[in-house]
Enzyme design. Structure first.
Site, short mmCIF file in Angstrom:
data_model
loop_
_atom_site.label_atom_id
_atom_site.label_comp_id
_atom_site.label_asym_id
_atom_site.label_seq_id
_atom_site.Cartn_x
_atom_site.Cartn_y
_atom_site.Cartn_z
N ASP A 59 -3.41 4.28 -1.98
CA ASP A 59 -4.52 4.65 -0.98
C ASP A 59 -4.48 6.21 -1.24
O ASP A 59 -3.90 7.17 -0.49
CB ASP A 59 -4.22 4.25 0.40
CG ASP A 59 -4.89 4.64 1.29
OD1 ASP A 59 -6.29 5.20 1.04
OD2 ASP A 59 -4.82 4.73 2.63
N LYS A 66 0.75 -1.29 -0.04
CA LYS A 66 0.03 -0.02 -0.13
C LYS A 66 0.68 1.11 0.02
O LYS A 66 1.80 1.35 0.86
CB LYS A 66 -0.97 -0.06 1.21
CG LYS A 66 -1.77 1.38 1.21
CD LYS A 66 -2.85 1.21 2.23
CE LYS A 66 -2.54 1.75 3.70
NZ LYS A 66 -2.45 3.24 3.68
N LYS A 94 -7.38 8.16 -1.83
CA LYS A 94 -8.69 8.92 -1.21
C LYS A 94 -9.11 9.92 -2.06
O LYS A 94 -9.12 11.23 -1.63
CB LYS A 94 -8.37 9.27 0.06
CG LYS A 94 -8.00 8.20 1.05
CD LYS A 94 -8.10 8.57 2.53
CE LYS A 94 -7.79 7.61 3.52
NZ LYS A 94 -6.47 6.91 3.60
N THR A 148 -11.65 7.12 10.20
CA THR A 148 -11.70 6.49 11.75
C THR A 148 -11.26 7.58 12.64
O THR A 148 -11.51 7.30 13.90
CB THR A 148 -11.01 5.18 11.90
OG1 THR A 148 -9.73 5.20 11.39
CG2 THR A 148 -11.69 4.29 11.38
N ARG A 181 3.50 -1.03 10.65
CA ARG A 181 4.56 -1.20 11.65
C ARG A 181 4.83 -2.46 12.27
O ARG A 181 5.99 -3.02 12.63
CB ARG A 181 4.37 0.04 12.88
CG ARG A 181 4.46 1.46 12.08
CD ARG A 181 3.73 2.38 13.10
NE ARG A 181 2.33 2.25 13.21
CZ ARG A 181 1.77 2.99 13.71
NH1 ARG A 181 2.08 3.84 14.38
NH2 ARG A 181 0.28 2.85 13.70
N ASP A 200 -13.42 14.91 -5.56
CA ASP A 200 -13.57 16.07 -6.59
C ASP A 200 -14.78 15.87 -7.26
O ASP A 200 -15.71 15.20 -7.04
CB ASP A 200 -12.16 15.97 -7.35
CG ASP A 200 -11.96 17.43 -7.44
OD1 ASP A 200 -12.66 18.36 -7.88
OD2 ASP A 200 -10.66 17.86 -7.24
O1 C5P Z 1 1.32 0.65 10.87
P1 C5P Z 1 0.04 0.23 10.85
O2 C5P Z 1 -0.13 -1.26 10.73
O3 C5P Z 1 -0.85 0.91 12.08
O4 C5P Z 1 -0.46 0.95 9.52
C1 C5P Z 1 -1.78 0.70 9.37
C2 C5P Z 1 -2.00 1.34 7.77
O5 C5P Z 1 -3.23 1.60 7.71
C3 C5P Z 1 -1.34 3.01 7.60
O6 C5P Z 1 -1.00 3.14 6.32
C4 C5P Z 1 -2.64 3.66 8.11
O7 C5P Z 1 -2.75 5.23 7.65
C5 C5P Z 1 -3.90 2.94 7.38
N1 C5P Z 1 -5.14 3.13 8.02
C6 C5P Z 1 -5.24 2.86 9.40
N2 C5P Z 1 -6.56 3.08 9.96
C7 C5P Z 1 -7.76 3.53 9.20
C8 C5P Z 1 -7.32 3.81 7.81
C9 C5P Z 1 -6.19 3.44 7.44
O8 C5P Z 1 -4.57 2.45 10.15
N3 C5P Z 1 -8.59 3.63 9.76
#
Ligand code: C5P
Length: 235
Positions: free
Chosen positions: A65, A38, A67, A120, A211, A70
């Site tokens: 991603d 992603k 988003k 979220t 992460r 427009d």
């Molecule tokens: O590092 P982590 O596993 O938390 O990353 C999750 C990914 O999903 C990040 O790119 C974050 O921006 C995205 N994301 C999220 N929660 C959401 C929508 C997208 O963590 N509600």
């Protein structure tokens, strides 16, 4: 029934890095343990679209991603451009005009659209401040149904909502869930988290993991272990 999709393709690793060099180093480290990446807004504005093209040329799948939101003409033209990059998934905001325009622009492209229903980070107070009369749950449900009716292929949602949304939307919508943490992992700044196995059992089709893999001492081992957990949960 045997699972049609290889478990490795159900894991999407979030490349949340500021530079293409950092992202590339992670991709090289993960090697054949990961097939799907992603790329979000940060990396996109740091050269991520070129990286997306290279990854696709190397046989990886890419979730852009971006988003989009427009006026319909702009959304349609932007969607067509992204489809030319060879991305597998593209996110758009779940406004009916935007969803219909993006869907109409796909033509013969195999790219799939994922709708973001309500970010979220928004709670009831944030929605009121932005002028909405509906609460979060009702607005998510309304927009998810509108996404399905507009021919959008799936939605991004927290794993906690997966079961409810699967029941509401039926079997064909793709459910893509971030906020995944292995049972022994650090939660970080994610508040609502679920293990890979539970998210898959709740009905998620793809898991977005950042992460827990990219910050792991051994990212490749972390990815392999999540893919194994997904495979076991699908059995
Ligand atoms: O590092 P982590 O596993 O938390 O990353 C999750 C990914 O999903 C990040 O790119 C974050 O921006 C995205 N994301 C999220 N929660 C959401 C929508 C997208 O963590 N509600």
């Amino acid at each position: 029934m045997p699972d049609a999709m290889p478990p490795i393709d159900r894991l999407i690793v979030a490349l949340d890095t500021p530079t293409v060099d950092a992202a590339r180093a992670m991709v090289d480290r993960l090697g054949d343990a990961v097939s799907f990446y992603k790329i979000g807004l940060e990396l996109t504005y740091g050269g991520g679209l070129e990286l997306a093209k290279s990854l696709v040329a190397e046989g990886k799948k890419v979730f852009l991603d971006l988003k989009l939101h427009d006026i319909p003409t702009t959304v349609a033209r932007a969607t067509a451009q992204v489809a030319n990059l060879g991305a597998t998934f593209l996110t758009i905001h779940a406004y009916p005009q935007t969803m219909r325009a993006a869907r109409g622009a796909l033509a013969d492209s195999p790219m799939k659209l994922l709708a973001v229903t309500v970010l979220t980070s928004y709670d009831e107070g944030d929605l009121r401040e932005a002028g909405f009369a509906m609460g979060v749950r009702d607005l998510v449900a309304r927009r998810a149904t509108q996404a399905r009716d507009a021919g959008v292929h799936g939605i991004v949602l927290s794993a906690e909502e997966a079961e409810t949304m699967r029941a509401l939307l039926g079997p064909d919508m793709l459910l893509v869930t971030p906020g995944i943490r292995p049972a022994d992992g650090d939660v970080g700044d994610q508040k609502r988290v679920m293990t890979p196995a539970r998210a898959i059992r709740a009905g998620a089709d793809h898991l977005v993991v950042g992460r827990p893999i990219t910050q792991a001492a051994d990212p490749r081992a972390a990815a392999l272990s999540i893919v194994a957990e997904i495979a076991a949960a699908r059995r």
